[in-house]
Design a protein around this motif. Structure first.
Motif, PDB file in Angstrom:
ATOM      1  N   ALA A  53       0.834  -1.206   0.000  1.00 61.00           N
ATOM      2  CA  ALA A  53       0.000   0.000   0.000  1.00 61.00           C
ATOM      3  C   ALA A  53       0.868   1.255   0.000  1.00 61.00           C
ATOM      4  CB  ALA A  53      -0.930  -0.011   1.208  1.00 61.00           C
ATOM      5  N   LEU A  54       1.987   1.224   0.737  1.00 63.72           N
ATOM      6  CA  LEU A  54       2.904   2.359   0.741  1.00 63.72           C
ATOM      7  C   LEU A  54       3.504   2.568  -0.648  1.00 63.72           C
ATOM      8  CD1 LEU A  54       4.497   4.557   2.264  1.00 63.72           C
ATOM      9  CD2 LEU A  54       6.191   2.800   2.828  1.00 63.72           C
ATOM     10  N   GLN A  55       3.923   1.495  -1.281  1.00 60.98           N
ATOM     11  CA  GLN A  55       4.464   1.600  -2.639  1.00 60.98           C
ATOM     12  C   GLN A  55       3.441   2.185  -3.610  1.00 60.98           C
ATOM     13  OE1 GLN A  55       6.102  -2.268  -3.891  1.00 60.98           O
ATOM     14  NE2 GLN A  55       8.066  -1.221  -4.028  1.00 60.98           N
ATOM     15  N   ALA A  56       2.207   1.732  -3.514  1.00 61.11           N
ATOM     16  CA  ALA A  56       1.159   2.230  -4.405  1.00 61.11           C
ATOM     17  C   ALA A  56       0.930   3.728  -4.192  1.00 61.11           C
ATOM     18  CB  ALA A  56      -0.135   1.451  -4.179  1.00 61.11           C
ATOM     19  N   LEU A  57       0.943   4.158  -2.935  1.00 62.57           N
ATOM     20  CA  LEU A  57       0.780   5.583  -2.645  1.00 62.57           C
ATOM     21  C   LEU A  57       1.918   6.389  -3.256  1.00 62.57           C
ATOM     22  CD1 LEU A  57      -0.649   7.901  -1.076  1.00 62.57           C
ATOM     23  CD2 LEU A  57       0.965   7.437   0.778  1.00 62.57           C
ATOM     24  N   HIS A  58       3.138   5.920  -3.089  1.00 63.80           N
ATOM     25  CA  HIS A  58       4.284   6.648  -3.625  1.00 63.80           C
ATOM     26  C   HIS A  58       4.243   6.737  -5.144  1.00 63.80           C
ATOM     27  CE1 HIS A  58       6.824   6.030   0.265  1.00 63.80           C
ATOM     28  NE2 HIS A  58       6.006   7.047   0.348  1.00 63.80           N
TER      29      HIS A  58
END
Length: 291
Positions: A53-58
């Motif tokens: 989820a963090l990767q997708a946000l970035h």
């Protein structure tokens, strides 16, 4: 035990385009709990906010690199943070939370895993004053590694802690603009103390956490003057981050796309923006890439 809200699942697309190499210098990874359990003695329980989820946000925000700040809800088990760093392909670094009996050998292992700093929490609602003898011991051990220390504290405590902070011999980073209270204005004594602390060449500050500085209502514009003054004092020692997934927010949950655009309002000087987003985190977290 406090249950945290989930982050906004629909970040807007920022109007501000991040420069290549932009770094989210303060974010977290939580769980998933069935893989990376939360600590039994935690002060709060977050919803799972996994690495994917963090990767997708970035990707959505245009952020190239990140610093995962290990959160207290996972205790001193670094597995979740080390896992994220390892899966990032070199685009992430980390800040650890350690026990007082940590050894030089274990710190070397954490260094190999991408850790570049250690965090101590002074915030009262998260447990308050750490054992300062432990902090002294840990700082002596991390100094040869070229690490820094992150201090999570409340601005009203800066003046009292200043003599202790002045003894620190390595770079130290103040989280979230010292959690200063925007409603008290930029002339308040705690913020003046923070500005004075920034005269120390070892002092860094994160001009993020606007939702923690603000009275708590989006879009958190009352935090802007504080970030501007910190940038004016030490543009070469300011960092920015999302603080995703925003644990322990009691009022308005920030939208991460809106936070990017709020950052762009801290200064209209693109060279300073580049300094905060790219150059400064490179010096602190990827110094080996510099000439």
């Amino acid at each position: 035990m406090k249950l945290c809200k989930a982050p906004d699942p629909h970040p807007t697309t920022p109007a501000y385009r991040m420069p290549p190499g932009a770094c989210d210098a303060h974010c977290h990874v939580f769980g998933p709990a069935d893989v990376f359990p939360y600590a039994d003695d935690r002060a709060y329980t977050p919803p799972d906010a996994p690495f994917e989820a963090l990767q997708a946000l970035h990707r959505h925000l245009g952020i190239s690199r990140a610093v995962i700040v290990h959160a207290s809800c996972h205790g001193t088990d670094m597995a979740v943070t080390l896992d994220g760093i390892a899966r990032s392909g070199g685009t992430m670094r980390g800040v650890a939370v350690v026990d007082g009996d940590i050894t030089a050998g274990e710190l070397a292992r954490l260094h190999d895993g991408g850790m570049r700093g250690v965090r101590f929490n002074f915030v009262r609602h998260l447990g308050g004053m750490p054992d300062l003898a432990v902090m002294d011991r840990v700082l002596a051990l991390i100094e040869p590694l070229g690490w820094h220390v992150v201090l999570h504290l409340d601005a009203q405590d800066v003046a009292d802690l200043a003599p202790r902070i002045d003894r620190i011999r390595i770079p130290f980073v103040i989280d979230h603009m010292g959690r200063v209270q925007a409603k008290l204005g930029t002339d308040q004594a705690p913020f003046r103390a923070l500005l004075g602390l920034m005269e120390n060449p070892l002092a860094w500050v994160k001009i993020c956490g606007a939702e923690r500085v603000s009275v708590g209502r989006a879009p958190f514009e009352d935090a802007i003057p504080f970030a501007q003054k910190l940038l004016a004092v030490a543009p070469d020692r300011c960092l920015w981050g999302t603080d995703w997934p925003h644990p322990n927010i009691s009022q308005d949950m920030p939208n991460d796309g809106a936070l990017v655009d709020l950052f762009a309002r801290f200064t209209d000087d693109e060279a300073v923006r580049h300094q905060v987003l790219v150059d400064n985190p490179t010096r602190l977290y990827w110094p080996e890439t510099l000439g």
